[in-house]
Design an enzyme around this catalytic site. Structure first.
Site, PDB file in Angstrom:
ATOM      1  N   CYS A  57       4.865  -1.462 -13.210  1.00 38.67           N
ATOM      2  CA  CYS A  57       6.166  -2.451 -13.402  1.00 38.67           C
ATOM      3  C   CYS A  57       6.445  -2.654 -14.888  1.00 38.67           C
ATOM      4  CB  CYS A  57       5.923  -3.652 -12.663  1.00 38.67           C
ATOM      5  SG  CYS A  57       4.266  -4.607 -13.172  1.00 38.67           S
TER       6      CYS A  57
HETATM    7  N1  LIG Z   1       2.416  -6.513  -7.912  1.00 33.59           N
HETATM    8  C1  LIG Z   1       3.323  -5.645  -8.772  1.00 33.59           C
HETATM    9  O1  LIG Z   1       4.352  -6.126  -9.254  1.00 33.59           O
HETATM   10  C2  LIG Z   1       3.184  -4.473  -8.995  1.00 33.59           C
HETATM   11  C3  LIG Z   1       4.119  -3.727  -9.571  1.00 33.59           C
HETATM   12  C4  LIG Z   1       3.902  -2.098  -9.615  1.00 33.59           C
HETATM   13  C5  LIG Z   1       2.757  -1.623  -9.200  1.00 33.59           C
HETATM   14  N2  LIG Z   1       1.923  -2.364  -8.652  1.00 33.59           N
HETATM   15  C6  LIG Z   1       0.572  -1.611  -8.080  1.00 33.59           C
HETATM   16  O2  LIG Z   1       0.731  -1.769  -6.673  1.00 33.59           O
HETATM   17  C7  LIG Z   1      -0.569  -1.703  -5.958  1.00 33.59           C
HETATM   18  C8  LIG Z   1      -0.760  -2.777  -5.155  1.00 33.59           C
HETATM   19  O3  LIG Z   1      -0.234  -4.047  -5.817  1.00 33.59           O
HETATM   20  P1  LIG Z   1      -0.210  -5.350  -5.223  1.00 33.59           P
HETATM   21  O4  LIG Z   1       0.458  -6.468  -6.265  1.00 33.59           O
HETATM   22  O5  LIG Z   1       0.444  -5.376  -3.816  1.00 33.59           O
HETATM   23  O6  LIG Z   1      -1.582  -5.686  -4.913  1.00 33.59           O
HETATM   24  P2  LIG Z   1      -2.427  -6.783  -3.868  1.00 33.59           P
HETATM   25  O7  LIG Z   1      -1.362  -7.678  -3.320  1.00 33.59           O
HETATM   26  O8  LIG Z   1      -3.679  -7.041  -4.290  1.00 33.59           O
HETATM   27  O9  LIG Z   1      -2.629  -5.575  -2.571  1.00 33.59           O
HETATM   28  C9  LIG Z   1      -3.631  -4.602  -2.484  1.00 33.59           C
HETATM   29  C10 LIG Z   1      -4.040  -4.410  -1.238  1.00 33.59           C
HETATM   30  O10 LIG Z   1      -4.667  -3.522  -1.054  1.00 33.59           O
HETATM   31  C11 LIG Z   1      -5.911  -3.771   0.042  1.00 33.59           C
HETATM   32  N3  LIG Z   1      -7.363  -3.653  -0.748  1.00 33.59           N
HETATM   33  C12 LIG Z   1      -7.662  -4.732  -1.565  1.00 33.59           C
HETATM   34  N4  LIG Z   1      -9.171  -4.342  -2.084  1.00 33.59           N
HETATM   35  C13 LIG Z   1      -9.328  -3.127  -1.464  1.00 33.59           C
HETATM   36  C14 LIG Z   1     -10.418  -2.269  -1.535  1.00 33.59           C
HETATM   37  N5  LIG Z   1     -11.492  -2.508  -2.035  1.00 33.59           N
HETATM   38  N6  LIG Z   1     -10.428  -0.983  -0.774  1.00 33.59           N
HETATM   39  C15 LIG Z   1      -9.067  -0.784  -0.183  1.00 33.59           C
HETATM   40  N7  LIG Z   1      -8.055  -1.463   0.149  1.00 33.59           N
HETATM   41  C16 LIG Z   1      -7.960  -2.892  -0.570  1.00 33.59           C
HETATM   42  C17 LIG Z   1      -5.491  -5.204   0.544  1.00 33.59           C
HETATM   43  O11 LIG Z   1      -4.626  -4.617   1.591  1.00 33.59           O
HETATM   44  P3  LIG Z   1      -5.498  -4.738   3.051  1.00 33.59           P
HETATM   45  O12 LIG Z   1      -6.236  -5.940   2.974  1.00 33.59           O
HETATM   46  O13 LIG Z   1      -4.084  -4.775   3.906  1.00 33.59           O
HETATM   47  O14 LIG Z   1      -5.936  -3.421   3.234  1.00 33.59           O
HETATM   48  C18 LIG Z   1      -4.690  -5.722  -0.577  1.00 33.59           C
HETATM   49  O15 LIG Z   1      -4.003  -6.548  -0.003  1.00 33.59           O
HETATM   50  C19 LIG Z   1      -1.412  -1.879  -7.107  1.00 33.59           C
HETATM   51  O16 LIG Z   1      -2.060  -0.508  -7.711  1.00 33.59           O
HETATM   52  C20 LIG Z   1      -0.704  -2.313  -8.366  1.00 33.59           C
HETATM   53  O17 LIG Z   1      -1.211  -2.287  -9.625  1.00 33.59           O
HETATM   54  C21 LIG Z   1       1.829  -3.714  -8.420  1.00 33.59           C
END
Ligand SMILES: NC(=O)c1ccc[n+]([C@@H]2O[C@H](COP(=O)([O-])OP(=O)(O)OC[C@H]3O[C@@H](n4cnc5c(N)ncnc54)[C@H](OP(=O)(O)O)[C@@H]3O)[C@@H](O)[C@H]2O)c1
Length: 325
Positions: free
Chosen positions: A135
């Site tokens: 992002c």
């Molecule tokens: N947030 C942003 O603004 C943003 C922007 C650009 C890129 N990203 C990237 O997008 C990705 C997701 O970000 P997010 O903000 O959505 O993160 P998040 O809210 O923490 O969601 C990640 C999801 O991954 C799953 N998870 C957690 N621990 C895990 C593990 N050990 N093994 C397998 N699955 C696991 C969980 O989903 P379940 O419980 O449903 O399995 C969790 O809700 C990351 O790589 C982040 O860097 C985020």
């Protein structure tokens, strides 16, 4: 209908993908995989989706879907692909930084294309595997690409970018706790943020001799979503020349716009747009770039990539409205 699977469906980016894809006219949500929420209704977690009452998280993957979005944290996408496989026709769009850098872009024989449309549109159209940009990296690169393309990044670049709390994901930590975050601001990972690597690679792909420093100070902001990035470097061009350079670079672009007046975050939050202002002040060019971290910085950009791969209009399902007031 394009059949979609989402991995990590309980997270913030996945939630945003689901919100957009339920209104996308060419897709069907085939499965929403979640390790923590399997069996529960999606609306129990993404509570605003109460009208999509039929959506349920699952622990089962369909390996034959047309597209799978990996919405997992860094390191977990590659681990997931080692443990699970999809059909050869399945397009994989990954949100983590596991495959963004050149050294990581070939994984299990899959060639991941860096999914910044403004840089790689023709490659994306032919790709099957996409590494969706970070992002911060999106906001900053969109502010710098026109200068890099013209070979005009010839001095150190200074960047300050402030992000909302959704940028850190859904899990609770000290710096996302309301008591700490509310009415507060702080710096983190100064000069060392991981997105510097992908920014550096993109700039080098356009300006081969670039060797200056990019001094990046990331800031945690007291708001939930959006990135406000400002960056400056020395420039000999006039403001008019700079405006022409930026307008020409982005003229055929569906989501990146140039403003000739002061911009603010609310103009883009809840949209897939990036808005850029370019000013010449004394001997420096000051570029301000604003995006929504969950949309143009993640889920929206991922859908933009999917649309291009499937030959759809780039903005299908992404004509979103800012919530200005
Ligand atoms: N947030 C942003 O603004 C943003 C922007 C650009 C890129 N990203 C990237 O997008 C990705 C997701 O970000 P997010 O903000 O959505 O993160 P998040 O809210 O923490 O969601 C990640 C999801 O991954 C799953 N998870 C957690 N621990 C895990 C593990 N050990 N093994 C397998 N699955 C696991 C969980 O989903 P379940 O419980 O449903 O399995 C969790 O809700 C990351 O790589 C982040 O860097 C985020």
């Amino acid at each position: 209908m394009i059949q979609i699977g989402i991995i990590g469906s309980g997270g913030y980016v996945a939630g945003e993908l689901i919100r957009c894809l339920v209104y996308h006219p060419n897709v069907q949500l085939n499965f929403l995989y979640s390790t923590s929420q399997a069996g529960r209704k999606v609306a129990e977690i993404h509570e605003d989706l109460f009208s999509a009452d039929n959506l349920v998280f699952t622990a089962v993957i369909n390996p034959n879907v047309d597209v799978v979005f990996l919405c997992l944290g860094h390191g977990n996408s590659s681990k997931f692909l080692v443990e699970n496989s999809f059909s050869d026709k399945t397009v994989i769009i990954d949100m983590s930084n596991d495959f963004r850098l050149d050294k990581d872009a070939n994984f299990q024989g899959k060639d991941f294309v860096y999914g910044l449309v403004e840089l790689n549109q023709s490659k994306i159209k032919k790709a099957k595997y996409i590494a969706n940009p970070g992002c911060f990296a999106t906001a900053i690169q969109l502010g710098l690409l026109p200068l890099a393309k013209a070979g005009l990044l010839n001095d150190d670049i200074h960047v300050n970018a402030i992000t909302g709390s959704t940028g850190a994901g859904q899990s609770l930590r000290a710096t996302s706790h309301f008591t700490w975050r509310n009415n507060n601001v702080s710096i983190y990972k100064a000069f060392k943020h991981q997105h510097l690597n992908e920014i550096g690679e993109s700039i080098l792909s356009l300006q081969k001799e670039f060797k200056q420093d990019i001094n990046f100070i990331p800031v945690r902001g007291d708001f939930t979503r959006g990135i406000f990035a400002s960056m400056y470097t020395k420039s000999e061009m006039s403001e008019e020349e700079l405006m022409d350079l930026y307008s020409n670079f982005y003229q055929n672009n569906k989501f990146t716009f140039i403003s000739n007046k002061t911009i603010n975050l609310k103009q883009v939050v809840h949209t897939n747009n990036c808005l850029i202002q370019v000013q010449k002040i004394e001997n420096k060019v000051l570029i301000t770039s604003v995006i929504d971290n969950l949309l143009k910085g993640a889920a929206g950009q991922a859908i933009q990539n999917m649309n291009l791969i499937f030959g759809l209009e780039e903005n299908t399902g992404l004509n979103l409205k800012a919530s200005y007031h």
